[in-house]
Design an enzyme around this catalytic site. Structure first.
Site, mmCIF file in Angstrom:
data_model
loop_
_atom_site.group_PDB
_atom_site.id
_atom_site.type_symbol
_atom_site.label_atom_id
_atom_site.label_comp_id
_atom_site.label_asym_id
_atom_site.label_seq_id
_atom_site.Cartn_x
_atom_site.Cartn_y
_atom_site.Cartn_z
ATOM 1 N N ASP A 1 -7.949 -4.952 -0.081
ATOM 2 C CA ASP A 1 -8.466 -5.679 -1.234
ATOM 3 C C ASP A 1 -8.196 -7.174 -1.154
ATOM 4 O OD1 ASP A 1 -9.493 -3.419 -2.682
ATOM 5 O OD2 ASP A 1 -7.428 -2.848 -3.088
ATOM 6 N N HIS B 1 0.846 -1.193 0.000
ATOM 7 C CA HIS B 1 0.000 0.000 0.000
ATOM 8 C C HIS B 1 0.879 1.239 0.000
ATOM 9 C CE1 HIS B 1 -3.018 2.948 1.381
ATOM 10 N NE2 HIS B 1 -3.870 2.147 0.788
#
Length: 455
Positions: free
Chosen positions: A392, A333
């Site tokens: 996700d 991320h």
């Protein structure tokens, strides 16, 4: 001239245009460095360029100490309230929390019991779409992309608003509440129409009823039999809370703020944010995770064999498997380093349901991916940095457990995030008051215009 010859000529002309477009869109890669361009509005160390200030959301994943970026546990705050605490709090009280989350984002404080009841009832009263909206807007020209249809639906709401361009706080708040209420219905009905048009399913459309929360209402309108369990609705409600906001710099929220800074209407700004979220590098990433997940299951003999799974992940990294891009989706991320608090909360609350619904092995496969990927990146990519699973990685499996069709994975993200978008739009218009207009260095050299017959 025959139609075949005409078509061949047009195809040949288009190929010529394609070559010209390719030549016209070449920028030397060293130009970005030479002119100190912050590509992606990122600093050299990956941190974001400071583009504004906000009171709404804070995504924390590292600290900077004496100029060095140091990994830290992830934390996500909504108006200063820890997202994890909100989830744990409403779960402990055995109630739904998305409406309370939206209240916090819009008004910056915890609601009293009466304030939350009034706000929830207000949202429920606004869920019904305008008269003939479904027939005139959603059923005409069905789209293969629910996200595109949602953007179109939001834009169309402009025509049903008697005061669409007023940017007073009163009007912005009214529009925000209406969009937060209606977007789940637009998404659910658009999916039903999509199934009918492109998959030959019977068309069943349900209208929302009052007395239900957003998660309950969405499942009721989506499912042909209107049935759902409380456990399903509460897990979906949890997903919506963790997706509701992520700071002002994420691509879709920034898109909303950029459009809002121009003074445009609410519907245009929210539609732009939906278009941004659709991208596979943003909200669409959860679909890529599920595609990769299915690819692993199809090619690995025993998904409980960690060595076999790791070997196949190495093939993905080496561009020998899945989509050939060398990426393990759901890992890493831009902000979070040691942990993504959204992924942590999903894991915490979804594991029990995964086991109950027969997805225990799938859940453990995701844990294997999470555990093995950092070392694989170090081994095969030479990347030695702290890396965590992002939201996700787990959200797709959660939606699959809830029998949510893959076409609605990203739309559900939008249904939740619209509350954050609306809060940021209000803040941008009431505090920043300056159009966002960054600079671009022009590299084109001057050319003389030549008359047509001399070219």
């Amino acid at each position: 001239m025959s139609e075949i010859t005409k078509t061949d000529n047009m195809n040949s002309a288009f190929n010529g245009f394609l070559d010209a477009a390719a030549k016209a869109n070449v920028v030397p890669q060293d130009a970005f460095e030479n002119f100190r361009v912050k590509r992606g509005l990122r600093e050299m160390d990956g941190t974001g360029v400071m583009a504004g200030v906000t009171n709404i959301g804070n995504a924390h994943g590292y600290v900077v100490y004496e100029g060095e970026r140091i990994a830290d546990e992830g934390k996500l705050e909504y108006r200063g309230f820890n997202m994890a605490s909100i989830v744990d709090g409403v779960s402990a009280e055995n109630r739904y929390g998305f409406e309370e989350c939206a209240y916090i984002l819009l008004f910056g404080k915890l609601p009293t019991k009466k304030e939350l009841t009034d706000f929830s009832e207000l949202i429920a009263s606004k869920r019904r779409l305008p008269s003939h909206f479904t027939e005139d807007i959603l059923m005409r020209a069905p789209s293969k992309s629910i996200m595109n249809k949602m953007a179109m639906g939001v834009l169309a709401l402009y025509a049903y608003d008697d005061n669409p361009d007023d940017t007073s706080l009163e009007n912005l708040l009214r529009q925000s509440i209406e969009i937060i209420a209606r977007l789940p219905i637009i998404a659910a009905q658009s999916y039903s129409i999509y199934r009918c048009k492109f998959h030959g399913a019977s068309l069943t459309l349900h209208r929302p009823i009052e007395g239900l929360g957003t998660a309950q209402s969405f499942l009721r309108v989506l499912r042909p039999d209107m049935q759902y369990t409380e456990e399903e609705a509460r897990l979906l409600d949890l997903c919506m809370i963790i997706h509701a906001e992520h700071g002002g710099g994420n691509n879709s929220t920034f898109s909303c703020r950029v459009l809002s800074s121009s003074g445009t209407d609410t519907y245009s700004a929210i539609a732009a944010a939906i278009g941004s979220l659709k991208g596979p590098l943003h909200g669409g990433a959860n679909i890529k995770v599920q595609e990769m997940f299915d690819c692993i299951k199809s090619n690995v003999g025993d998904i409980k064999d960690e060595e076999e799974v790791t070997a196949f992940l190495a093939k993905i990294l080496n561009k020998e498997a899945y989509d050939g891009k060398g990426l393990i989706y759901g890992m890493g991320h831009a902000i979070y380093t040691k942990s993504d608090p959204r992924a942590v909360m999903l894991k915490k609350y979804a594991e029990k349901l995964a086991i109950e619904k027969g997805y225990g092995d799938d859940f453990k496969l995701l844990e294997t991916i999470e555990r093995a990927t950092p070392e694989l990146f170090k081994q095969y990519k030479g990347v030695n940095k702290t890396m965590c699973a992002n939201v996700d990685l787990y959200s797709g499996l959660v939606y699959r457990m809830l029998d949510i069709p893959v076409e609605l994975y990203t739309p559900l993200f939008a249904i939740a995030r619209v509350s954050g978008w609306c809060a940021h739009r209000i803040e941008e218009l009431t505090t920043a008051k300056k159009i966002i207009r960054p600079a671009y260095k022009n590299l084109a050299k001057p050319h003389e215009f030549i008359p047509m017959d001399e070219r």
